[in-house]
Design an enzyme around this catalytic site. Structure first.
Site, PDB file in Angstrom:
ATOM      1  N   MET A 395       1.097  -1.458  -0.410  1.00  0.00           N
ATOM      2  CA  MET A 395      -0.093  -0.216   0.002  1.00  0.00           C
ATOM      3  C   MET A 395       1.333   1.045   0.050  1.00  0.00           C
ATOM      4  O   MET A 395       2.059   0.760   0.318  1.00  0.00           O
ATOM      5  CB  MET A 395      -0.784  -0.323   0.913  1.00  0.00           C
ATOM      6  CG  MET A 395      -0.655   0.146   2.255  1.00  0.00           C
ATOM      7  SD  MET A 395      -1.376   0.244   4.508  1.00  0.00           S
ATOM      8  CE  MET A 395      -1.476  -1.956   3.878  1.00  0.00           C
ATOM      9  N   ASP A 582       4.547   0.299 -17.942  1.00  0.00           N
ATOM     10  CA  ASP A 582       3.445   0.598 -17.522  1.00  0.00           C
ATOM     11  C   ASP A 582       2.503   2.017 -17.533  1.00  0.00           C
ATOM     12  O   ASP A 582       2.602   2.876 -16.781  1.00  0.00           O
ATOM     13  CB  ASP A 582       3.443  -0.162 -16.398  1.00  0.00           C
ATOM     14  CG  ASP A 582       1.559   0.147 -15.968  1.00  0.00           C
ATOM     15  OD1 ASP A 582       0.940  -0.762 -15.034  1.00  0.00           O
ATOM     16  OD2 ASP A 582       0.648  -0.047 -17.194  1.00  0.00           O
TER      17      ASP A 582
END
Length: 782
Positions: A395, A582
């Site tokens: 996270m 990406d």
């Protein structure tokens, strides 16, 4: 005797044989041959004159072009002359439609010959010969070629679309007098399409190739029936042959099989055929399965059929249950292996070239690199806050770091960490990422690493905090505040903030005086962004001022600025031999002053529930942003990042529309990408910006521009727009009521929204001409 022979050979020249020896749609070569004694002189008229004095004279006329030699439009005449007379031949050239028709040639003895001449006024294209359904034996395929004959004007262009969706250029083996012969050798089985084009004429035809071989048989006996499974082609006649005795196979009985069951096979034009019959019909007999074709009959091996005993029945049942249990366990194991998540790996990777090709590289493993202890930050000085993102591995949370920029000064940061339950390999991967980022260094358009906590406790990577989140949502949330032209921005009470912003830019060191007028190469964003056009030491200014004043508008210039800054960041990464893998608007962050930064959020992204990541093989991949070589070969290079940058440009200039709107990622999508289809121009992009996108989407990686060239282009676009903006700002500030700034973006159609269900592919729009205008510049650098 010798004198008599010479006298017999003396005579007038033979009628010259005047022929076209070779030619194309623009050139032609002529040949003239005549024999006689004494030696004839050959004179050719219409192109050039040649005089030869051989006994058998031969003249070749050099190729001439119709567009620069008007004499080719005249008739070609060749005459052979000696003391006994003259003989001539002609070739007639037809140049207008009225010349079409039948022409009759009559010699002095009354013999005639007719030729039909057709002259076309417009483009003409006709497919004369193509076998649309070909069936060929497997043994003959090695020397087989598909052939098509085409009649066209102008010369036809030809390409094949193969069963896999790839494009293969036709091999031309002959062209003469408007007729072409094209071949394609060593074809694979399947459906093909030939595409022909001559001028404005287009012809498309489908054809198929079926490769046949010997049918394959499988005889299966269960408790009550014997079944024959066949792999072959249709049409076929299936029958059973039974032999009552092993001692005499010459005596047999043939029975036509009941209605066969057909299903598609994996091999093109082949079928899986199944027939069966009761064991009671053929007990204690030898059985064959036989298939009859036009080319003859093929049969399976003979097998002896016996009814199973009671013990055999129980044995078969036991074996079936064991087999079922084994299959069930195998399926469950396979399921759990597939569900097991792969290890964490950062998207940004540094590569090392190991060969001469751009594809010969390895990813550098930073596992054994030394950690730079200067990055270590006291854990007690870090106050964790709300969660910003969460994924399968970890996270990112917002935090307050005390003293990370200056002693006694706190600042907002983003902290990247693993989830509480993590594997040792994931911890090692995060440490490798930390070492790689410290090795890469800082850049203004990268989400920079500020520090880390690696001592006792979880590993924390501390990054710059970007207050406005990712670029994708930033564009979508500000759609209603976007001004398609700078004129709109000035006319809707936004003039004051814009003028003050650009007035500050006028005072920067890049301002160049030139007489009464001045030219100002403005930076794309305010204040901190002046560094974008220079090469200052980024380490001196990686901590941003949170009190910067933001622009209250989103304009076309901002879209150019975002594009410029991403190109700047990617140029830096590529200079460090780094691949992003990406690159997309969701991975670009926006902070104060319109500054954007490239990030890597693979650890904190929920790709399981993100529709942008599609299952391909054993991974979830951002297919709509991936280059063909990455999709089909798993190859990532600097040029595959350039492809993704083109998709990112499309996102920016559509204000956050998902690429390829309404298109589902399936086999059709992959085939279209492989054929070179592109998205149409997004609503807010100029023609020149769209041209750049198309350059980025070149199928051949080497044909794509580098990030350095993309950076140069975006800088030129910004300078062009901002120079006009400055003079308009100055005019409006001075009270000039006449405002003549033209819209920065064209308005070809309405904006494309997210729920549009239409194809956004085109194979022609990227080839359209890009014109120089007040608002667009040509991408000459590319």
């Amino acid at each position: 005797m010798l004198l008599r022979r010479n006298m017999l050979l003396m005579g007038r020249p033979s009628v010259p044989q005047l022929t076209v020896s070779s030619g194309t749609d623009q050139t032609a070569s002529f040949e003239c041959v005549s024999a006689g004694n004494p030696k004839p002189n050959i004179m050719c008229h219409g192109t050039q004159e040649i005089n030869l004095t051989e006994k058998v004279s031969k003249s070749k006329l050099d190729s001439v072009r119709a567009d620069n030699n008007p004499s080719l439009n005249n008739n070609i005449k060749c005459c052979a002359t000696n003391l006994h007379g003259e003989e001539c031949s002609y070739i007639y050239n037809y140049v207008s439609v009225n010349d079409s028709g039948e022409y009759h040639c009559r010699e002095k003895h009354g013999q005639t010959k007719t030729v039909k001449v057709q002259v076309f006024e417009n483009d003409f294209l006709e497919l004369l010969e193509l076998n649309k359904s070909i069936t060929i034996q497997d043994k003959d395929i090695a020397n087989f070629c598909i052939q098509s004959k085409v009649h066209s004007n102008p010369k036809a262009q030809c390409q094949w679309i193969t069963p896999k969706g790839s494009i293969v250029q036709c091999m031309e083996t002959r062209y003469f007098s408007g007729e072409s012969i094209f071949k394609m050798c060593n074809p694979e089985p399947g459906q093909y399409q030939i595409q022909l084009k001559a001028g404005k004429k287009i012809v498309t035809e489908n054809m198929s190739i079926c490769i046949t071989d010997t049918p394959k048989f499988q005889l299966i006996q269960n408790l009550s029936r014997i079944t024959c499974k066949i792999k072959g082609v249709l049409p076929v006649r299936v029958s059973w042959k039974t032999y009552p005795s092993v001692s005499n196979f010459s005596v047999w009985k043939e029975t036509l099989a009941d209605t066969p069951e057909y299903s598609d096979s994996k091999q093109f034009c082949h079928k899986d055929i199944v027939v069966s019959r009761p064991l009671s019909d053929v007990n204690n007999q030898f059985v064959q399965c036989c298939c009859s074709y036009n080319t003859g009959s093929v049969c399976s091996e003979k097998t002896l059929v016996k009814m199973p005993s009671e013990n055999s029945f129980y044995l078969v049942v036991a074996c079936s249950l064991l087999s079922f249990a084994f299959m069930l366990v195998s399926v469950l194991l396979f399921h759990f292996m597939c569900k097991k998540k792969p290890g964490y790996e950062t998207q940004i990777q540094m590569i090392q070239m190991v060969g001469p090709s751009d594809n010969d590289y390895i990813y550098i493993d930073f596992k054994d690199f030394e950690y730079n202890q200067k990055l270590e930050f006291p854990r007690e000085n870090l106050e964790l806050g709300k969660e910003l993102g969460s994924g399968a591995f970890g996270m990112v949370v917002q935090a307050t770091a005390y003293g990370i920029s200056k002693p006694g000064v706190s600042m907002q940061v983003a902290v990247k960490m693993l989830k509480e339950k993590h594997q040792a390999v994931e911890k090692e991967a995060l440490m490798s990422e930390l070492k790689m980022l410290s090795y890469i260094g800082h850049h203004i358009n990268i989400v920079n690493l500020l520090g880390a906590c690696t001592g006792t406790g979880p590993i924390y990577l501390i990054f710059q905090f970007c207050r406005y989140g990712d670029l994708l949502n930033y564009l979508r949330n500000n759609r209603e505040h976007f001004y398609k032209s700078l004129t709109d921005a000035f006319n809707k009470d936004r003039f004051s903030s814009l003028y003050n912003n650009y007035q500050r830019k006028r005072n920067c060191s890049d301002f160049v005086q030139s007489g009464e007028n001045s030219y100002m190469p403005m930076s794309p964003v305010n204040k901190e962004h002046e560094a974008l056009l220079s090469y200052m030491d980024i380490n001196e200014d990686i901590f941003e001022n949170e009190d910067d004043e933001d622009l209250q508008t989103l304009t076309y210039e901002d879209l150019l600025s975002f594009s410029y800054q991403v190109a700047k960041g990617m140029e830096f990464l590529s200079s460090k031999n780094c691949l992003h893998r990406d690159l997309a608007a969701r991975n670009i962050l926006v902070t104060q002053g319109g500054l954007v930064k490239i990030g890597d959020f693979g650890l904190a992204r929920d790709i399981e529930n993100d529709s942008n990541y599609v299952v391909r093989g054993n991974a979830r991949l951002p297919v709509k942003w991936m280059a063909p070589e990455s999709i089909f070969k798993g190859m990532y290079t600097m040029q595959s990042d350039v492809w993704a940058y083109g998709i990112l440009l499309w996102e920016i200039f559509s204000l956050g529309v998902t690429p390829y709107p309404g298109i589902k990622v399936d086999n059709t999508f992959y085939a279209m990408i492989d054929r070179g289809f592109h998205m149409e121009r997004p609503y807010y992009a100029s023609e020149s910006v769209y041209k750049v996108m198309c350059h980025c989407w070149a199928l051949e990686p080497k044909a794509r521009p580098s990030f350095s060239k993309l950076l140069d282009f975006m800088e030129c676009q910004l300078s062009d727009v901002e120079e006009r903006l400055y003079y308009n700002v100055k005019r409006q500030k001075n009270g000039d009521s006449v405002y003549k700034n033209a819209p920065v973006t064209p308005k070809p159609h309405e904006p494309v929204e997210e729920d549009v269900h239409q194809s956004s592919f085109t194979d022609s729009s990227c080839d359209s001409e890009t014109t120089q205008s007040e608002d667009n510049i040509e991408i000459t650098a590319l």
